[in-house]
Write a protein that holds these residues in place. Sequence first.
Motif, PDB file in Angstrom:
ATOM      1  N   VAL A   1      -8.868   1.308   4.272  1.00  0.00           N
ATOM      2  CA  VAL A   1      -7.659   1.428   5.080  1.00  0.00           C
ATOM      3  C   VAL A   1      -7.542   2.820   5.679  1.00  0.00           C
ATOM      4  O   VAL A   1      -7.824   3.833   5.023  1.00  0.00           O
ATOM      5  N   GLY A   2      -7.110   2.863   6.943  1.00  0.00           N
ATOM      6  CA  GLY A   2      -6.767   4.125   7.577  1.00  0.00           C
ATOM      7  C   GLY A   2      -5.306   4.449   7.317  1.00  0.00           C
ATOM      8  O   GLY A   2      -4.412   3.791   7.850  1.00  0.00           O
ATOM      9  N   PHE A   3      -5.051   5.436   6.472  1.00  0.00           N
ATOM     10  CA  PHE A   3      -3.700   5.878   6.154  1.00  0.00           C
ATOM     11  C   PHE A   3      -3.328   7.047   7.079  1.00  0.00           C
ATOM     12  O   PHE A   3      -4.168   7.548   7.827  1.00  0.00           O
ATOM     13  N   PRO A   4      -2.077   7.503   7.045  1.00  0.00           N
ATOM     14  CA  PRO A   4      -1.704   8.602   7.942  1.00  0.00           C
ATOM     15  C   PRO A   4      -2.566   9.849   7.792  1.00  0.00           C
ATOM     16  O   PRO A   4      -2.833  10.536   8.781  1.00  0.00           O
TER      17      PRO A   4
ATOM     18  N   VAL B   1       0.852  -1.186   0.000  1.00  0.00           N
ATOM     19  CA  VAL B   1       0.000   0.000   0.000  1.00  0.00           C
ATOM     20  C   VAL B   1       0.893   1.243   0.000  1.00  0.00           C
ATOM     21  O   VAL B   1       2.075   1.173   0.329  1.00  0.00           O
ATOM     22  N   PRO B   2       0.347   2.403  -0.389  1.00  0.00           N
ATOM     23  CA  PRO B   2       1.189   3.582  -0.618  1.00  0.00           C
ATOM     24  C   PRO B   2       1.710   4.266   0.633  1.00  0.00           C
ATOM     25  O   PRO B   2       2.616   5.086   0.544  1.00  0.00           O
ATOM     26  N   ASP B   3       1.142   3.973   1.795  1.00  0.00           N
ATOM     27  CA  ASP B   3       1.608   4.613   3.029  1.00  0.00           C
ATOM     28  C   ASP B   3       1.289   3.693   4.197  1.00  0.00           C
ATOM     29  O   ASP B   3       0.718   2.613   4.015  1.00  0.00           O
ATOM     30  N   LYS B   4       1.634   4.104   5.401  1.00  0.00           N
ATOM     31  CA  LYS B   4       1.450   3.260   6.576  1.00  0.00           C
ATOM     32  C   LYS B   4      -0.031   2.973   6.826  1.00  0.00           C
ATOM     33  O   LYS B   4      -0.804   3.899   7.062  1.00  0.00           O
ATOM     34  N   PRO B   5      -0.445   1.705   6.814  1.00  0.00           N
ATOM     35  CA  PRO B   5      -1.843   1.359   7.097  1.00  0.00           C
ATOM     36  C   PRO B   5      -2.057   1.134   8.583  1.00  0.00           C
ATOM     37  O   PRO B   5      -1.554   0.174   9.163  1.00  0.00           O
ATOM     38  N   GLY B   6      -2.816   1.997   9.226  1.00  0.00           N
ATOM     39  CA  GLY B   6      -3.074   1.831  10.645  1.00  0.00           C
ATOM     40  C   GLY B   6      -4.084   0.746  10.941  1.00  0.00           C
ATOM     41  O   GLY B   6      -4.053   0.113  11.999  1.00  0.00           O
ATOM     42  N   CYS B   7      -4.997   0.517   9.992  1.00  0.00           N
ATOM     43  CA  CYS B   7      -6.040  -0.494  10.162  1.00  0.00           C
ATOM     44  C   CYS B   7      -6.586  -0.867   8.801  1.00  0.00           C
ATOM     45  O   CYS B   7      -6.427  -0.134   7.818  1.00  0.00           O
ATOM     46  N   VAL B   8      -7.256  -2.006   8.737  1.00  0.00           N
ATOM     47  CA  VAL B   8      -7.931  -2.428   7.515  1.00  0.00           C
ATOM     48  C   VAL B   8      -9.268  -3.055   7.889  1.00  0.00           C
ATOM     49  O   VAL B   8      -9.371  -3.811   8.865  1.00  0.00           O
ATOM     50  N   VAL B   9     -10.308  -2.712   7.140  1.00  0.00           N
ATOM     51  CA  VAL B   9     -11.616  -3.363   7.230  1.00  0.00           C
ATOM     52  C   VAL B   9     -12.057  -3.673   5.809  1.00  0.00           C
ATOM     53  O   VAL B   9     -11.402  -3.284   4.834  1.00  0.00           O
ATOM     54  N   LEU B  10     -13.178  -4.374   5.679  1.00  0.00           N
ATOM     55  CA  LEU B  10     -13.736  -4.690   4.365  1.00  0.00           C
ATOM     56  C   LEU B  10     -15.062  -3.980   4.184  1.00  0.00           C
ATOM     57  O   LEU B  10     -15.828  -3.816   5.140  1.00  0.00           O
ATOM     58  N   ASP B  11     -15.350  -3.576   2.937  1.00  0.00           N
ATOM     59  CA  ASP B  11     -16.666  -2.999   2.675  1.00  0.00           C
ATOM     60  C   ASP B  11     -17.608  -4.106   2.199  1.00  0.00           C
ATOM     61  O   ASP B  11     -17.256  -5.293   2.184  1.00  0.00           O
TER      62      ASP B  11
ATOM     63  N   ARG C   1     -20.475   2.470  10.108  1.00  0.00           N
ATOM     64  CA  ARG C   1     -19.459   3.486   9.901  1.00  0.00           C
ATOM     65  C   ARG C   1     -18.112   3.009  10.451  1.00  0.00           C
ATOM     66  O   ARG C   1     -18.069   2.185  11.369  1.00  0.00           O
ATOM     67  N   LEU C   2     -17.040   3.522   9.886  1.00  0.00           N
ATOM     68  CA  LEU C   2     -15.705   3.205  10.373  1.00  0.00           C
ATOM     69  C   LEU C   2     -15.344   4.168  11.493  1.00  0.00           C
ATOM     70  O   LEU C   2     -15.336   5.386  11.308  1.00  0.00           O
ATOM     71  N   VAL C   3     -15.046   3.614  12.679  1.00  0.00           N
ATOM     72  CA  VAL C   3     -14.549   4.427  13.787  1.00  0.00           C
ATOM     73  C   VAL C   3     -13.042   4.230  13.833  1.00  0.00           C
ATOM     74  O   VAL C   3     -12.562   3.104  14.008  1.00  0.00           O
ATOM     75  N   VAL C   4     -12.304   5.323  13.658  1.00  0.00           N
ATOM     76  CA  VAL C   4     -10.854   5.245  13.537  1.00  0.00           C
ATOM     77  C   VAL C   4     -10.231   6.421  14.271  1.00  0.00           C
ATOM     78  O   VAL C   4     -10.770   7.527  14.268  1.00  0.00           O
ATOM     79  N   GLY C   5      -9.106   6.161  14.933  1.00  0.00           N
ATOM     80  CA  GLY C   5      -8.449   7.206  15.711  1.00  0.00           C
ATOM     81  C   GLY C   5      -7.042   7.462  15.229  1.00  0.00           C
ATOM     82  O   GLY C   5      -6.456   6.665  14.492  1.00  0.00           O
TER      83      GLY C   5
ATOM     84  N   LEU D   1      -3.263   7.817  11.274  1.00  0.00           N
ATOM     85  CA  LEU D   1      -4.362   6.998  11.763  1.00  0.00           C
ATOM     86  C   LEU D   1      -3.814   5.679  12.298  1.00  0.00           C
ATOM     87  O   LEU D   1      -2.833   5.141  11.788  1.00  0.00           O
ATOM     88  N   ASN D   2      -4.479   5.162  13.323  1.00  0.00           N
ATOM     89  CA  ASN D   2      -4.054   3.921  13.947  1.00  0.00           C
ATOM     90  C   ASN D   2      -5.224   2.936  13.924  1.00  0.00           C
ATOM     91  O   ASN D   2      -5.812   2.715  12.878  1.00  0.00           O
ATOM     92  N   ASP D   3      -5.591   2.372  15.031  1.00  0.00           N
ATOM     93  CA  ASP D   3      -6.596   1.319  15.068  1.00  0.00           C
ATOM     94  C   ASP D   3      -7.966   1.836  14.614  1.00  0.00           C
ATOM     95  O   ASP D   3      -8.328   2.989  14.853  1.00  0.00           O
ATOM     96  N   GLY D   4      -8.743   0.958  13.986  1.00  0.00           N
ATOM     97  CA  GLY D   4     -10.091   1.312  13.552  1.00  0.00           C
ATOM     98  C   GLY D   4     -10.938   0.072  13.347  1.00  0.00           C
ATOM     99  O   GLY D   4     -10.424  -0.995  12.989  1.00  0.00           O
ATOM    100  N   LYS D   5     -12.243   0.194  13.593  1.00  0.00           N
ATOM    101  CA  LYS D   5     -13.180  -0.912  13.391  1.00  0.00           C
ATOM    102  C   LYS D   5     -14.520  -0.366  12.920  1.00  0.00           C
ATOM    103  O   LYS D   5     -14.822   0.820  13.094  1.00  0.00           O
ATOM    104  N   VAL D   6     -15.336  -1.257  12.370  1.00  0.00           N
ATOM    105  CA  VAL D   6     -16.662  -0.876  11.903  1.00  0.00           C
ATOM    106  C   VAL D   6     -17.640  -0.940  13.075  1.00  0.00           C
ATOM    107  O   VAL D   6     -17.728  -1.948  13.785  1.00  0.00           O
ATOM    108  N   ALA D   7     -18.375   0.151  13.260  1.00  0.00           N
ATOM    109  CA  ALA D   7     -19.362   0.266  14.330  1.00  0.00           C
ATOM    110  C   ALA D   7     -20.676  -0.412  13.942  1.00  0.00           C
ATOM    111  O   ALA D   7     -20.883  -0.773  12.769  1.00  0.00           O
ATOM    112  N   PRO D   8     -21.591  -0.601  14.894  1.00  0.00           N
ATOM    113  CA  PRO D   8     -22.878  -1.231  14.567  1.00  0.00           C
ATOM    114  C   PRO D   8     -23.667  -0.519  13.476  1.00  0.00           C
ATOM    115  O   PRO D   8     -24.483  -1.144  12.796  1.00  0.00           O
ATOM    116  N   ASP D   9     -23.445   0.798  13.301  1.00  0.00           N
ATOM    117  CA  ASP D   9     -24.169   1.519  12.256  1.00  0.00           C
ATOM    118  C   ASP D   9     -23.480   1.431  10.901  1.00  0.00           C
ATOM    119  O   ASP D   9     -23.921   2.066   9.931  1.00  0.00           O
TER     120      ASP D   9
END
Length: 292
Positions: free
Chosen positions: A70-73, A53-63, A109-113, A99-107
Amino acid sequence: MRTLRPDVLVVDRATLAEGPLWDPDTATLHWVDIEERAIRSLGPDGVVDEHRVPDKPGCVVLDRTGRFVVGFPDGVGVAADRGWDRLVALDADDPTTRLNDGKVAPDGRLVVGSMVEDQATRRGRLWSVGADGGAVELLDRIAVSNGLAWSADGDSFFYIDTPSRKVRRWPWHGAEPLDGDGEVVVRVPKDVGFPDGMAMDDEGCLWVAIWGGSAVHRYTPDGDLDAVVEVPTARVSSCTFAGPGLTTLVITTASADLAGPALATDPHAGQVFAVEAGVSGPPPRRFGHPTP
């Protein structure tokens, strides 16, 4: 209190493995190696594929279509036929954060910090990002944004800002800012390590990776330590439930900052581990697809 000992699942070392994600549709485990700018995938054939990937991936989920998100910097990207499409820019004007850890919320949406690379200031933030690219800031003044989890009914959100050594809980109202400092449900003692990534099981217990502590801890809903997974390396970064019945706890680790003799004396640093947890976890959510 139970003690569990995991087996090595992936021998190859990562520099900073994080964010393990199970895809039940393809029986594939995905995780990121942040420093190596890679997503790695272990399929049912036992072969590990690498996606650069082109930059540091903090997290990955699937659509919903199985594409990587992916959460990139500097924001969130979606895999496209030719490279990556930018979904939303987040802190793109601050080169000291990523960006660092992230997960998909019940709604759905991606919650990422985010976090500050040198971890010296609290300029990180937590966002909720929709499939349309709309972003809502949920929390600010974060040092190192890490573990995220939701209760089975979707009413409670659990979150880790690693240097605080706390797991905190808030009422969850979807894409709305979190109110106040939250309720502390777990405190990790200084001599134990730092809480990092996190997963919740179907009994409402939290499994917390302990960076610097060679362990994953299971905490009951009351915050009591119930089980310890003894991992044979110190830098334990995250965990998730995987496998046909979602009863296998997969654990990522790191070899970052180890070199020479230090690396030789820690032969398991950066490997991926697995252990039968004796309890199942919820299936992972897809970005853009709310939980029924």
